[in-house]
Design a protein around this motif. Structure first.
Motif, mmCIF file in Angstrom:
data_model
loop_
_atom_site.group_PDB
_atom_site.id
_atom_site.type_symbol
_atom_site.label_atom_id
_atom_site.label_comp_id
_atom_site.label_asym_id
_atom_site.label_seq_id
_atom_site.Cartn_x
_atom_site.Cartn_y
_atom_site.Cartn_z
ATOM 1 N N GLU A 12 0.820 -1.213 0.000
ATOM 2 C CA GLU A 12 0.000 0.000 0.000
ATOM 3 C C GLU A 12 0.856 1.267 0.000
ATOM 4 O OE1 GLU A 12 -3.032 0.105 -0.533
ATOM 5 O OE2 GLU A 12 -3.884 -1.840 0.037
ATOM 6 N N ARG A 13 2.072 1.182 -0.525
ATOM 7 C CA ARG A 13 2.959 2.349 -0.557
ATOM 8 C C ARG A 13 2.319 3.522 -1.302
ATOM 9 N NH1 ARG A 13 8.954 2.735 -0.317
ATOM 10 N NH2 ARG A 13 9.484 4.844 -1.004
ATOM 11 N N ALA A 14 1.543 3.230 -2.331
ATOM 12 C CA ALA A 14 0.933 4.289 -3.138
ATOM 13 C C ALA A 14 -0.166 5.033 -2.403
ATOM 14 C CB ALA A 14 0.378 3.699 -4.439
ATOM 15 N N ASN A 15 -0.671 4.461 -1.316
ATOM 16 C CA ASN A 15 -1.808 5.049 -0.610
ATOM 17 C C ASN A 15 -1.503 5.566 0.792
ATOM 18 O OD1 ASN A 15 -4.023 4.530 -2.523
ATOM 19 N ND2 ASN A 15 -3.643 2.360 -2.104
ATOM 20 N N ILE A 16 -0.619 4.877 1.521
ATOM 21 C CA ILE A 16 -0.578 5.015 2.971
ATOM 22 C C ILE A 16 -0.170 6.409 3.459
ATOM 23 C CG2 ILE A 16 1.778 4.098 3.155
ATOM 24 C CD1 ILE A 16 -1.215 3.617 5.609
ATOM 25 N N ILE A 17 0.796 7.062 2.830
ATOM 26 C CA ILE A 17 1.276 8.345 3.347
ATOM 27 C C ILE A 17 0.211 9.435 3.200
ATOM 28 C CG2 ILE A 17 3.051 10.115 3.219
ATOM 29 C CD1 ILE A 17 3.937 7.326 4.278
ATOM 30 N N GLU A 18 -0.383 9.534 2.031
ATOM 31 C CA GLU A 18 -1.426 10.542 1.836
ATOM 32 C C GLU A 18 -2.628 10.259 2.720
ATOM 33 O OE1 GLU A 18 -1.099 13.395 0.174
ATOM 34 O OE2 GLU A 18 0.974 12.701 -0.068
ATOM 35 N N LEU A 19 -2.914 8.981 2.949
ATOM 36 C CA LEU A 19 -4.021 8.632 3.838
ATOM 37 C C LEU A 19 -3.738 9.114 5.258
ATOM 38 C CD1 LEU A 19 -6.706 7.132 4.378
ATOM 39 C CD2 LEU A 19 -5.340 5.090 4.865
ATOM 40 N N MET A 20 -2.544 8.875 5.752
ATOM 41 C CA MET A 20 -2.214 9.298 7.109
ATOM 42 C C MET A 20 -2.258 10.824 7.239
ATOM 43 S SD MET A 20 0.618 6.594 8.576
ATOM 44 C CE MET A 20 1.869 6.883 7.330
ATOM 45 N N LYS A 21 -1.788 11.522 6.232
ATOM 46 C CA LYS A 21 -1.868 12.994 6.258
ATOM 47 C C LYS A 21 -3.321 13.441 6.365
ATOM 48 C CE LYS A 21 2.315 13.876 3.503
ATOM 49 N NZ LYS A 21 2.825 14.394 2.200
ATOM 50 N N ALA A 22 -4.199 12.799 5.598
ATOM 51 C CA ALA A 22 -5.618 13.160 5.617
ATOM 52 C C ALA A 22 -6.249 12.856 6.972
ATOM 53 C CB ALA A 22 -6.355 12.409 4.512
ATOM 54 N N ILE A 23 -5.854 11.738 7.581
ATOM 55 C CA ILE A 23 -6.386 11.362 8.896
ATOM 56 C C ILE A 23 -6.042 12.428 9.934
ATOM 57 C CG2 ILE A 23 -6.112 9.742 10.818
ATOM 58 C CD1 ILE A 23 -5.859 7.510 8.697
ATOM 59 N N PHE A 24 -4.805 12.879 9.941
ATOM 60 C CA PHE A 24 -4.387 13.865 10.934
ATOM 61 C C PHE A 24 -5.078 15.212 10.750
ATOM 62 C CE2 PHE A 24 -0.342 11.241 11.381
ATOM 63 C CZ PHE A 24 -0.740 10.710 12.595
ATOM 64 N N LEU A 25 -5.500 15.511 9.526
ATOM 65 C CA LEU A 25 -6.259 16.741 9.301
ATOM 66 C C LEU A 25 -7.655 16.640 9.910
ATOM 67 C CD1 LEU A 25 -5.324 17.623 5.599
ATOM 68 C CD2 LEU A 25 -4.628 18.839 7.666
ATOM 69 N N ILE A 26 -8.227 15.443 9.898
ATOM 70 C CA ILE A 26 -9.584 15.236 10.413
ATOM 71 C C ILE A 26 -9.589 15.027 11.919
ATOM 72 C CG2 ILE A 26 -11.654 13.782 10.274
ATOM 73 C CD1 ILE A 26 -11.132 15.363 7.733
ATOM 74 N N VAL A 27 -8.691 14.175 12.402
ATOM 75 C CA VAL A 27 -8.628 13.855 13.842
ATOM 76 C C VAL A 27 -7.182 14.009 14.321
ATOM 77 C CG1 VAL A 27 -10.687 12.418 14.077
ATOM 78 C CG2 VAL A 27 -8.610 11.410 13.143
ATOM 79 N N PRO A 28 -6.753 15.234 14.566
ATOM 80 C CA PRO A 28 -5.354 15.475 14.949
ATOM 81 C C PRO A 28 -4.978 14.932 16.321
ATOM 82 C CG PRO A 28 -6.644 17.486 15.129
ATOM 83 C CD PRO A 28 -7.515 16.490 14.446
ATOM 84 N N ASP A 29 -5.977 14.532 17.118
ATOM 85 C CA ASP A 29 -5.689 14.045 18.470
ATOM 86 C C ASP A 29 -5.537 12.535 18.533
ATOM 87 O OD1 ASP A 29 -8.367 13.593 17.863
ATOM 88 O OD2 ASP A 29 -9.038 13.868 19.942
ATOM 89 N N THR A 30 -5.184 11.908 17.416
ATOM 90 C CA THR A 30 -5.019 10.458 17.384
ATOM 91 C C THR A 30 -3.593 10.077 17.002
ATOM 92 O OG1 THR A 30 -6.038 8.398 16.554
ATOM 93 C CG2 THR A 30 -5.576 10.110 14.944
ATOM 94 N N SER A 31 -3.263 8.821 17.220
ATOM 95 C CA SER A 31 -2.019 8.239 16.706
ATOM 96 C C SER A 31 -2.395 7.176 15.680
ATOM 97 C CB SER A 31 -1.203 7.603 17.835
ATOM 98 O OG SER A 31 -0.806 8.558 18.783
#
Length: 249
Positions: A12-31
């Protein structure tokens, strides 16, 4: 509430980094914990590079592809050992849009586990063939009927769990994989009396890479539902026997 999102990966190299960036924008209080099963495309390397600039990300590397269920169990145990109080699960391929995470976290305040559902009002899937929609819907309805628990989306993998639920279900004894892992985990939690809520999500087709769906996973889910039910009956019988055996005359 200390939160963690577990994301299993395989190529999932093509997906994972951009996905994690998007997650932190939505829920910045998570790991985020990525559980990688030895991806040949070096998904793990990409995650480690991202960790140099984003310390809220973690990587659990496994040497080979051992299946979705074992990956989640490993990730859940990692989170429990480190004191996370609410642990979510989601796919790495954008089929679970990060925008729904905020609603999940808000809903978790009032129940023990949360199910992101394609099969409640407002939910659904896009870019799926009629046949795939039919199989998915059948899997959840079939599980609901056989197991007798009113969860509309048994097979979905966008869910959130309070730590006490994961601690109670005995993760070490779950042998299911694929769809059936999601079914068994929800069933065990519901049978233990934990409260749950479903909320609508829109499931989208993956952005990059190949789907992990296969006919073998579907076949496993069909017969595993019966095995899950019988195993629960046996577990209840064992508990009852031990209880009776412990009583004095």
């Amino acid at each position: 509430m200390k939160k963690l999102i577990v994301i299993p990966t395989y190529n999932e190299r093509a997906n994972i980094i951009e996905l994690m960036k998007a997650i932190f924008l939505i829920v910045p209080d998570t790991s985020i914990l990525v559980v990688d099963d030895g991806s040949p495309d070096e998904t793990a390397t990409a995650v480690l590079e991202f960790n140099k600039i984003e310390k809220r990300t973690f990587l659990l590397q496994r040497t080979e592809k051992k299946g979705l269920g074992p990956a989640y169990v490993a990730g859940f145990n990692w989170g429990l050992e480190r004191g996370y109080e609410f642990i979510s699960e989601m796919d790495a391929d954008w089929s679970h849009p990060p925008r729904f995470l905020k609603a999940m976290h808000e809903m978790a305040v009032n129940c023990d586990f949360v199910v992101g559902s394609r099969y409640v009002k407002g939910g659904g899937s896009i870019n799926w063939s009629f046949f795939r929609k039919l199989i998915s819907r059948f899997g959840s309805l079939y599980s609901q009927i056989i197991l007798g628990v009113p969860i509309n989306d048994f097979t979905g993998g966008f869910n959130g769990w309070h730590a006490k639920v994961l601690q109670a279900v005995d993760l070490s004894s779950i042998a299911s994989d694929g769809y059936s892992f999601q079914i068994e985990l929800k069933y065990r939690a519901a049978k233990l009396g934990f409260s749950f809520k479903e909320f609508p999500i829109i499931f989208e087709e993956r952005r990059e890479g190949q789907s992990k769906m296969s006919s073998a996973i579907v076949r496993e889910a069909i017969w595993k539902v019966w095995a899950i039910r019988l195993n629960q009956i046996n577990r209840q019988d064992d508990v009852a026997s031990k209880s009776l055996g412990g009583k004095s005359n």
